[in-house]
Design a protein around this motif. Sequence first.
Motif, short mmCIF file in Angstrom:
data_model
loop_
_atom_site.label_atom_id
_atom_site.label_comp_id
_atom_site.label_asym_id
_atom_site.label_seq_id
_atom_site.Cartn_x
_atom_site.Cartn_y
_atom_site.Cartn_z
N VAL A 89 0.85 -1.18 0.00
CA VAL A 89 0.00 0.00 0.00
C VAL A 89 0.88 1.23 0.00
N THR A 90 0.62 2.15 -0.92
CA THR A 90 1.43 3.34 -1.01
C THR A 90 0.61 4.55 -0.60
N ALA A 91 1.16 5.37 0.27
CA ALA A 91 0.51 6.61 0.70
C ALA A 91 1.58 7.68 0.78
N THR A 149 5.57 3.29 1.78
CA THR A 149 4.81 2.11 1.40
C THR A 149 4.72 1.16 2.58
N VAL A 173 -5.79 4.74 1.18
CA VAL A 173 -4.93 3.61 0.91
C VAL A 173 -5.73 2.32 0.96
N SER A 212 -10.74 0.50 1.36
CA SER A 212 -9.87 1.67 1.53
C SER A 212 -10.11 2.34 2.87
N ALA A 272 -5.07 7.24 4.87
CA ALA A 272 -3.74 6.87 5.33
C ALA A 272 -3.52 7.28 6.78
#
Length: 369
Positions: free
Chosen positions: A4-6, A10, A248, A258, A261
């Motif tokens: 997961v990238t925010a 990651t 995220v 989702s 973040a």
Amino acid sequence: MTAVTAGWYTFSMQVTRAQALRYRVHAQQLERTGVHDDAAVLDLGVQDTGPDGAPWALALRGCEPAPGSTVLVWTLRGAPAVYRRDEVAQVASATAPLSERDAAKRVFDAAKPLKAAHVPVTDALAKVASLMREVVDHPMPKGDVSTAMTARVDEPYLRECGPCATTHLYEQPFRLSALQAGLELRPRTSPPVLERIRGWSGPQPAKPHLDPIRAYLHLVGPATPAEVAGFLDSRIQDVATHWPADAVTVEVDGESRSVLASDADALREAPRAEAVRLLGPFDLFLQSRDRELLVPDKRHRDALWPRLGRPGAVLAGGELVGTWRPRTSGGVLKLQTELWTRVDAALLAHQAERLADFRGVRFGGFVDA
């Protein structure tokens, strides 16, 4: 695990159904103690439906707003909801349709005659709001406002109403235009009384916490675009287009959802939820569009969300564990409960006494379903 990238970092994250529910309990402040003048659920609006409505939902969260600090307006789904009064102009912007197609979906069957007359729904809502502002120059019951409005619009805006045996505006354009006109609802009036919001100068740009998509993800996440769209009565495509950039992806028991973040740590580390609460039928905790996640057993879902006459829900240990219905007579409140598992009897009785005190009656015990 899912990457997961925010922003610039990651991480990988999977959570269980129990973690998701515990997160919601705490995000919605259902375990909060003490007395407070604000509540997080006011970001999304607190639906005021039923005899206890928004005041009970706020009381469950330890919130006693200062007199005059909240306002009751029609917003999402045309439902009456309580917000902070000093944010009401921002709420008008935040809860407005996201596009022309979104507006058409939100007004349901009112869209068809407008389309046939080549009238954009957004233009129609603006016209109705302008006329409502003119009409409601003093507190007026809804029926009087409707009668006055019917005389000011032409056929595409009107429908034949069998139950009323008359012609009047379609319901959703009427409700969705009221706040845009700067009108609030006088609490505890039936039929509802509309009046002008003092100091109204029109909708104002909304701060991020009032964005219903962000607020839903924060309070009812993890969630999918389809679930958010269901809550807003919006098109999934519009919700996806306005999806927060800082949302995220996480997996809840293997299903992709989702969360914001900034809420990822709170989701992963959500502590046990111990409180027992008697949730009203339209409490936000029950308004999520993932009922299978909330209540896996179909028989229990059918009992909690029947076609007619919703009961309240018993929340205990972070789980929905039964239903309750009030039985009041002679100043005495009794509760009819249907429990699906064991619940601490003393804690349940304490909450029942709390509800009776809230209603200004005496608690008289429990009765069988």
